[in-house]
Write an enzyme that holds these catalytic residues in place. Structure first.
Site, short mmCIF file in Angstrom:
data_model
loop_
_atom_site.label_atom_id
_atom_site.label_comp_id
_atom_site.label_asym_id
_atom_site.label_seq_id
_atom_site.Cartn_x
_atom_site.Cartn_y
_atom_site.Cartn_z
N ASP A 36 -6.94 -31.72 12.77
CA ASP A 36 -5.57 -31.21 12.58
C ASP A 36 -5.00 -31.56 11.22
OD1 ASP A 36 -5.34 -29.86 14.95
OD2 ASP A 36 -4.59 -31.58 16.07
N ASP A 281 3.81 13.27 -11.10
CA ASP A 281 2.69 12.35 -10.96
C ASP A 281 2.64 11.75 -9.55
OD1 ASP A 281 0.52 10.80 -12.06
OD2 ASP A 281 1.86 9.08 -11.92
N LEU A 417 -7.16 1.74 -15.09
CA LEU A 417 -7.93 1.41 -16.29
C LEU A 417 -9.42 1.38 -16.00
CD1 LEU A 417 -8.11 0.41 -19.22
CD2 LEU A 417 -7.75 -1.92 -18.35
#
EC number: 1.3.7.7
Length: 520
Positions: A36, A281, A417
């Site tokens: 834990d 666009d 890109l």
């Protein structure tokens, strides 16, 4: 209790740790096994703590299982009180302490006279309760322990209830909401649990209104403050154009402020949102795209609103918050064809596979599923990877959060890109090499003669002729796999043994026709 090797929500311990760990001068003693201690790792890694997180483990080992663990717990609490000198020590139960039937409340009552810190034991069921339920209960318990009646502030102020560590972009959202409130002339009295001290909890009653930012937790705290101190609250997550407008109008109504000029300024034709959503666009790249949404309640509903507002078709929207199935279904009923409530990640993965959307919005697990099926994905909800705990400002709420999300959606769906670099320097991917190998094998083996419509297939493996290969390479790389699968499925269903240019065009027309029928 549920046996699973992956879950959308953490345990009750995770929820308690998120609340207590977000509050300065509050230290948590975890009464459980060595495992834990993972809470410390989560805070150190995801929230990049520069000091040790405020958690100390009171370990339960074989000796404690045999003789009892009370003595070890008492020793740990005394050490924490002397070493860390907190205002509050939270003694949290775990599954192990529950199995041992340890009476943590009795320990806290007897030790409370010996420690400077106030001792609090969360009233949760470590076996049954999950992360958000435990957060909701424990936050209300902390507020009830310290809140006192105080005079109101002269200026109209609010309490922001919800932001905490380990939440999905919640600290970024907090900064965005603060800015938004200041711009419309509303002050912030307190924020809980993030950054809240005991004094902060005492001063909650100075505010005129409470804002519950997330449906997952905080509502119980708001209900307590309304019933005990008469402080009203609103519970709207401002994600998307419509939800942000609802949030602002509800605030304006309570504060007596006209927020219409502020909303108009952000939605003006010259603004970034309007320019993006109404641009050629955006219309060409986003409108009509098929999306699926899955996450926690607040972000799944908010993302569904936002996607519909920018022209995407939400095939189905889902949440893993099964306790709120009816409420979620009602919230998204007018926005999607189907509401899907499930906490089994494998069932969610299969549904994504069967739907084959253009884009997936989900948690980190849906990111893995989408990658398996070669589908683009955006993470919009916890549980999330460290990638979704950025250092730079990255809200998802409010108008600025909306513009950031729109950027992410646009970059994910459209060519970026990377594709320009691929066009400039070429691509040599594994799928392309496999296709070249298949083409070479086809040239070395005889295939059934084909006519204008194609020949009957004799093998399961389809071959692509040179013209078809060339056409496939011209398809953008991020949807190339889907186009190839759809074309081959179309060819197999109609008995073709080879994919030609004619087959590609026929498949394209077929799937476009199906898409248009779905839009109608």
């Amino acid at each position: 209790m549920k046996l699973a090797y992956w879950m959308y929500e953490g345990t009750a311990l995770s929820g308690i740790a998120r609340v207590a760990g977000s509050m300065p001068k509050v230290h948590t003693v975890i009464h459980g096994p060595q495992g834990d201690g993972y809470i410390n790792v989560m805070f150190s890694m995801l929230e990049r703590f520069h000091k040790l997180p405020p958690f100390t483990l009171s370990p339960i080992g074989r000796r404690e299982m045999a003789r009892g663990s009370r003595a070890r717990l008492v020793e740990t609490v005394r050490r924490v009180d002397a070493l860390h000198q907190p205002d509050v020590i939270v003694i949290t139960p775990t599954c192990s302490s529950t199995l041992l039937q340890e009476d943590l409340l009795a320990v806290a009552n007897s030790l409370g006279r010996q420690t400077k810190a106030r001792l609090i034991v969360p009233q949760v069921n470590a076996f049954r309760d999950l992360e958000h339920f435990a957060m909701d209960d424990f936050l209300a318990q902390m507020v009830a322990a310290f809140a006192v009646e105080q005079p109101k502030t002269e200026r109209f102020t609010v309490n922001l209830i919800g932001p905490s560590y380990l939440g999905f972009h919640q600290i970024h959202d907090l900064n965005e909401i603060r800015t938004m409130l200041e711009e419309i002339g509303i002050g912030v009295n307190a924020v809980i649990p993030y950054g809240a001290t005991v004094e902060t909890l005492r001063s909650l009653t100075r505010a005129h209104l409470n804002i519950c930012l997330y449906r997952e937790y905080g509502r119980e705290t708001c209900e307590y403050l309304r019933k005990r101190f008469g402080i009203d609250y609103i519970s709207i997550t401002p994600m998307g154009i419509r939800q942000t407008g609802r949030f602002l109008r509800a605030l304006g109504e309570q504060a007596g402020i006209d927020v219409t000029p502020y909303i108009r300024r952000h939605l003006a034709p010259s603004g970034a949102l309007a320019r993006f959503t109404k641009s050629v666009d955006a219309l060409s790249s986003l409108f009509g795209k098929r999306a699926v949404v899955f996450g926690d309640f607040s972000h799944a509903v908010g993302a569904t609103y936002l996607l519909r507002e920018i022209g995407l078709q939400v095939v189905w929207a889902g949440t893993y918050m099964t306790a709120w199935k009816d409420e979620f279904t009602e919230a998204v009923a007018a926005l999607t064809d189907e509401a899907f409530v499930c906490d089994d990640f494998q069932a969610v993965s299969r549904k994504i596979r069967d739907t084959q959307p253009d884009i997936v919005f989900g948690t980190q697990m849906e990111r893995h599923s989408a990658a398996r099926y070669e589908l683009p994905c955006i993470v919009i909800s916890s549980p999330a990877h460290i990638l979704n705990f950025p250092l730079f400002p990255a809200p998802v709420l409010g108008y600025r959060g909306m513009t950031r999300l729109l950027d992410t959606i646009n970059q994910t769906i459209k060519l970026g890109l990377e594709e320009h670099l691929v066009n400039m320097f070429g691509e040599d991917t594994a799928s392309e090499r496999q296709m070249e190998a298949a083409s070479a094998a086809a040239r070395g083996t005889a295939t059934a003669p084909t006519g204008a419509a194609g020949a009957v297939a004799t093998v399961d493996e389809l071959q692509w002729d040179a013209e078809a290969e060339k056409a496939l390479k011209q398809v953008p790389f991020f949807v190339r796999g889907k186009v190839q699968r759809n074309t081959e499925n179309y060819a197999r269903e109609r008995g073709y043994s080879e994919v030609t240019l004619d087959v590609i065009y026929a498949a394209k027309a077929y799937f476009e026709g199906k898409g248009n029928q779905g839009n109608r």
